[in-house]
Every structure is written in structure tokens, then in C-alpha cells.
Scaffold this motif. Structure first.
Motif, mmCIF file in Angstrom:
data_model
loop_
_atom_site.group_PDB
_atom_site.id
_atom_site.type_symbol
_atom_site.label_atom_id
_atom_site.label_comp_id
_atom_site.label_asym_id
_atom_site.label_seq_id
_atom_site.Cartn_x
_atom_site.Cartn_y
_atom_site.Cartn_z
ATOM 1 N N CYS A 274 1.353 -1.384 -0.166
ATOM 2 C CA CYS A 274 -0.357 0.033 -0.200
ATOM 3 C C CYS A 274 1.014 1.097 -0.074
ATOM 4 C CB CYS A 274 -0.607 0.267 1.306
ATOM 5 S SG CYS A 274 -2.068 1.347 1.427
ATOM 6 N N THR A 275 1.244 2.115 -0.819
ATOM 7 C CA THR A 275 1.446 2.940 -0.791
ATOM 8 C C THR A 275 0.593 4.225 -0.618
ATOM 9 O OG1 THR A 275 2.772 2.797 -3.279
ATOM 10 C CG2 THR A 275 2.872 4.709 -2.437
ATOM 11 N N SER B 15 4.264 -5.143 7.762
ATOM 12 C CA SER B 15 5.107 -3.712 8.407
ATOM 13 C C SER B 15 5.503 -2.822 7.296
ATOM 14 C CB SER B 15 6.130 -4.864 7.664
ATOM 15 O OG SER B 15 6.288 -4.767 6.195
ATOM 16 N N ARG B 16 6.597 -1.580 7.219
ATOM 17 C CA ARG B 16 6.399 -0.753 6.543
ATOM 18 C C ARG B 16 7.282 -0.648 5.407
ATOM 19 N NH1 ARG B 16 5.645 3.939 12.032
ATOM 20 N NH2 ARG B 16 7.979 3.144 12.813
ATOM 21 N N ASP B 17 7.464 0.127 5.205
ATOM 22 C CA ASP B 17 8.929 0.811 4.369
ATOM 23 C C ASP B 17 9.169 2.409 4.966
ATOM 24 O OD1 ASP B 17 11.247 1.337 3.011
ATOM 25 O OD2 ASP B 17 10.705 0.180 1.742
ATOM 26 N N THR B 18 9.630 3.552 5.392
ATOM 27 C CA THR B 18 9.473 4.821 5.708
ATOM 28 C C THR B 18 9.823 5.160 4.811
ATOM 29 O OG1 THR B 18 11.439 4.615 7.057
ATOM 30 C CG2 THR B 18 9.158 4.408 8.333
ATOM 31 N N SER B 19 11.123 4.366 4.168
ATOM 32 C CA SER B 19 11.622 5.100 2.631
ATOM 33 C C SER B 19 10.888 5.697 1.509
ATOM 34 C CB SER B 19 13.134 4.473 2.564
ATOM 35 O OG SER B 19 12.667 3.575 1.745
ATOM 36 N N ILE C 211 3.381 0.617 3.899
ATOM 37 C CA ILE C 211 2.773 0.060 4.205
ATOM 38 C C ILE C 211 2.102 -1.647 3.600
ATOM 39 C CG2 ILE C 211 2.071 0.907 6.366
ATOM 40 C CD1 ILE C 211 -0.797 -0.096 5.664
ATOM 41 N N THR C 212 3.178 -2.986 3.866
ATOM 42 C CA THR C 212 2.896 -4.063 3.585
ATOM 43 C C THR C 212 1.979 -5.064 4.140
ATOM 44 O OG1 THR C 212 4.784 -5.118 4.576
ATOM 45 C CG2 THR C 212 4.311 -3.460 2.578
ATOM 46 N N VAL D 278 3.166 6.847 6.767
ATOM 47 C CA VAL D 278 3.162 5.495 7.606
ATOM 48 C C VAL D 278 3.660 5.907 9.324
ATOM 49 C CG1 VAL D 278 3.188 4.915 5.329
ATOM 50 C CG2 VAL D 278 4.896 4.392 6.598
ATOM 51 N N THR D 279 4.451 6.827 9.532
ATOM 52 C CA THR D 279 4.728 6.839 11.057
ATOM 53 C C THR D 279 4.464 7.702 11.575
ATOM 54 O OG1 THR D 279 6.462 8.943 10.550
ATOM 55 C CG2 THR D 279 6.905 6.284 10.536
#
Length: 126
Positions: A22-23, A72-76, A80-81, A29-30
Motif C-alpha cells: 500500500c503506497t 510491516s512498513r517501508d518508511t523510505s 505498508i505491506t 506511515v509513521t
């Protein structure tokens, strides 16, 4: 305005792991204001909550799916996944990501999912 866009494989085989992304745009996302969650809707059925991730990275999942769910998430990338393992045909559904705010009624907490992505179809079939 917060916008969310799901993406995923479309078709997976039973026993495989579904990985969805999810973009998010319009917020981080933080963010301390929102939970970032996943919800699905099987054909002809109602919505089913899968789980969410909160600002400190903690995750909470449905008891019925907890052992097979990883959020989980990718803050860069501000994404979120969701990974759902050992899928069966009953996992066929439209999967949505959404953000939620938490409220207090005076005696209990509750969340309202406010912004939703358009959803992505996942079909589990051999």
C-alpha cells in the motif's frame, strides 16, 4: 488529503504467501495520528479486519489470522505491506488498505477507518 493505493500479484496458488503493498501519499506511515490497516472482503461477504500497524511500528492482527499475518512498513517509500502465508481459496477477496483514527468513548477505545484505497483483487486458485 490522504490517498492510498494497493498493489499485488492478482493470482496466487494455494499454500503460497500473498504479498501486498500500500503506497501512501498525503501523510506519513509513521504518523502519530493514524493506524494503517488492512481489510478484505470475500465475494458476497462482509468486510473482515486483518490488522494494522501503529506509529511506533507495533502491529495488531485478527486472532483468526494472526499466525499467518505479517504487517510491516517501508518508511523510505512511505508504504505498508501485508504478507499472508499459507493461503487457501477462502483467501480470495478484494484487499483494502486504509488509515484509522482512534477515539475514546469515555469507557472504551474504538477506531474509525477514514481513507481507503480502491482495493486490489487477490484470487487464490491452482
Amino acid at each position: 488529503q490522504v490517498q492510498l493505493q494497493e498493489s499485488g500479484p492478482g493470482l496466487v496458488k494455494p499454500s503460497q504467501t500473498v504479498s501486498l503493498t500500500c503506497t501512501v501519499s498525503g501523510d506519513s506511515v509513521t504518523s502519530n495520528y493514524y493506524y494503517w490497516g488492512w481489510i478484505r472482503q470475500p465475494p458476497g461477504k462482509g468486510l473482515e479486519w486483518i490488522g494494522y500497524i501503529v506509529s511506533n511500528g507495533g502491529t495488531y492482527s485478527s486472532p483468526s489470522l494472526k499466525n499467518r499475518t505479517s504487517i510491516s512498513r517501508d518508511t523510505s517509500k512511505n508504504q505498508i505491506t501485508l504478507q499472508l502465508s499459507s493461503v487457501t481459496p477462502e483467501g480470495t477477496a478484494v484487499y483494502y488498505c486504509a488509515n484509522a483514527e482512534r477515539y475514546y468513548s469515555g469507557s472504551y477505545y474504538y477506531t474509525i477507518y477514514e481513507n481507503w484505497g480502491q482495493g486490489t483483487q487477490v484470487t487464490v486458485s491452482s
